[in-house]
Design an enzyme around this catalytic site. Sequence first.
Site, PDB file in Angstrom:
ATOM      1  N   VAL A  78      10.903  -4.431   2.938  1.00 56.06           N
ATOM      2  CA  VAL A  78      10.732  -4.624   4.379  1.00 56.06           C
ATOM      3  C   VAL A  78      11.034  -3.311   5.101  1.00 56.06           C
ATOM      4  O   VAL A  78      11.981  -2.605   4.760  1.00 56.06           O
ATOM      5  CB  VAL A  78      11.675  -5.734   4.885  1.00 56.06           C
ATOM      6  CG1 VAL A  78      11.546  -5.910   6.397  1.00 56.06           C
ATOM      7  CG2 VAL A  78      11.372  -7.040   4.168  1.00 56.06           C
ATOM      8  N   GLY A 110       9.638  -0.546   5.017  1.00 58.00           N
ATOM      9  CA  GLY A 110       9.722   0.524   4.029  1.00 58.00           C
ATOM     10  C   GLY A 110       8.523   1.440   3.966  1.00 58.00           C
ATOM     11  O   GLY A 110       8.439   2.291   3.083  1.00 58.00           O
ATOM     12  N   GLY A 111       7.546   1.269   4.859  1.00 60.58           N
ATOM     13  CA  GLY A 111       6.364   2.117   4.821  1.00 60.58           C
ATOM     14  C   GLY A 111       5.337   1.695   3.795  1.00 60.58           C
ATOM     15  O   GLY A 111       4.464   2.489   3.427  1.00 60.58           O
ATOM     16  N   GLY A 124       4.491  -6.262   6.038  1.00 68.46           N
ATOM     17  CA  GLY A 124       4.103  -7.162   7.110  1.00 68.46           C
ATOM     18  C   GLY A 124       2.600  -7.298   7.216  1.00 68.46           C
ATOM     19  O   GLY A 124       2.062  -8.396   7.444  1.00 68.46           O
ATOM     20  N   SER A 125       1.892  -6.198   7.049  1.00 67.95           N
ATOM     21  CA  SER A 125       0.431  -6.238   7.096  1.00 67.95           C
ATOM     22  C   SER A 125      -0.125  -7.075   5.954  1.00 67.95           C
ATOM     23  O   SER A 125      -1.108  -7.807   6.123  1.00 67.95           O
ATOM     24  CB  SER A 125      -0.126  -4.812   7.027  1.00 67.95           C
ATOM     25  OG  SER A 125       0.266  -4.064   8.156  1.00 67.95           O
ATOM     26  N   ALA A 126       0.489  -6.969   4.783  1.00 67.72           N
ATOM     27  CA  ALA A 126       0.068  -7.795   3.652  1.00 67.72           C
ATOM     28  C   ALA A 126       0.236  -9.268   3.976  1.00 67.72           C
ATOM     29  O   ALA A 126      -0.638 -10.099   3.674  1.00 67.72           O
ATOM     30  CB  ALA A 126       0.871  -7.424   2.406  1.00 67.72           C
ATOM     31  N   ASP A 184      -2.831  -1.334   9.562  1.00 67.38           N
ATOM     32  CA  ASP A 184      -2.871  -1.458   8.106  1.00 67.38           C
ATOM     33  C   ASP A 184      -3.418  -2.800   7.633  1.00 67.38           C
ATOM     34  O   ASP A 184      -3.679  -2.968   6.443  1.00 67.38           O
ATOM     35  CB  ASP A 184      -1.469  -1.273   7.509  1.00 67.38           C
ATOM     36  CG  ASP A 184      -0.940   0.137   7.660  1.00 67.38           C
ATOM     37  OD1 ASP A 184      -1.754   1.056   7.880  1.00 67.38           O
ATOM     38  OD2 ASP A 184       0.288   0.324   7.550  1.00 67.38           O
ATOM     39  N   ALA A 227       3.634  -1.435   4.147  1.00 65.95           N
ATOM     40  CA  ALA A 227       2.755  -2.414   4.802  1.00 65.95           C
ATOM     41  C   ALA A 227       3.004  -3.837   4.327  1.00 65.95           C
ATOM     42  O   ALA A 227       2.065  -4.634   4.220  1.00 65.95           O
ATOM     43  CB  ALA A 227       1.280  -2.032   4.632  1.00 65.95           C
ATOM     44  N   LYS A 265       0.844  -1.196   0.000  1.00 62.99           N
ATOM     45  CA  LYS A 265       0.000   0.000   0.000  1.00 62.99           C
ATOM     46  C   LYS A 265       0.880   1.246   0.000  1.00 62.99           C
ATOM     47  O   LYS A 265       2.031   1.244   0.440  1.00 62.99           O
ATOM     48  CB  LYS A 265      -0.948   0.026   1.192  1.00 62.99           C
ATOM     49  CG  LYS A 265      -0.276   0.147   2.575  1.00 62.99           C
ATOM     50  CD  LYS A 265       0.084   1.564   2.987  1.00 62.99           C
ATOM     51  CE  LYS A 265       0.820   1.614   4.308  1.00 62.99           C
ATOM     52  NZ  LYS A 265       1.388   2.947   4.632  1.00 62.99           N
TER      53      LYS A 265
END
Length: 304
Positions: free
Chosen positions: A100, A102-103, A107-109, A141, A105, A11
């Site tokens: 990673v 990187g702003g 991890g959220s994905a 997120d 998301a 995102k």
Amino acid sequence: MSAVTVRAAAKINLHLGVGRPRPDGFHPLVTVFHAVSLYDDVTVTPADDWQVTTHAAGHVDGAALPDAGDNIVDRAAAALARHHARPVTGRVEVHKSIPVAGGMAGGSADAAAALVALDRVWDLGTSDDDLLALAAELGSDVPFSLVGGTALGEGRGELLTPVADDGSWWWVVVRAAGDGLSTPAVYRRYDELRPDASPEPAPAGVPLAALETRDPELLANALHNDLQAAAVDLRPDLADTIATGEAAGALRGLVSGSGPTCVFLARDADHAREVAGELRDGHPTVLVAHGPVAGAHVVTVEAG
């Protein structure tokens, strides 16, 4: 079935308004999420035990990946298993292409993809509302990573309203060299730089109106990120990256979320490739992506 693979997108925030911290410590947000065509894939295979393995693409910093057992995928599995009072089992392979820390998301994905894949493999039939509630417990997120497309996020970002977005938006994504940025550290720096911040985040009316026009020039002028100053203060090189991208012809450059990835809006696909070509000299990771794209969705099911 023997395996299910679910794909989830990165995102960017077309708008990120941040208010003064609430009594619970969280910052109220008004944001416009936008899913773009950089993906992580999560494959779950039935098993009697539990194991998570992560494979990173060449442009992803493998050293920044969390240790085994401390992955958001582990937490997603535990949350879904608790909800249904069942054990955590399965073999999970995460194939990462989203940068990673990187702003964007990533991890959220992964968490969203794991929820969908495990729900399918465990044959649970969890309702959409319950999946969204579990996602919100995992991170602000994660609900958007389930939904995808373009959406207005409020609260901590977890309260979503889908936004009609018929545009085709093209982006150049530049992952800055060096270490990532900790999201909590960026928010702390924001608080230090903005002690007089309003309790009400900046509204998103301007970017939402720009999306309706399908005009990239208007959207470029509407892009906004309250965390950008804090990210640049912690990583001054990001200002140089943005200046370089705009000098290369991008309509607008912006720090993505809490950074340090920078994104650049282009007029169309050809223009994005031209800007990317200019930026590849001196930047190790330069990617082209488009949006909006779908949220977490099943891409393959292998019969057992």
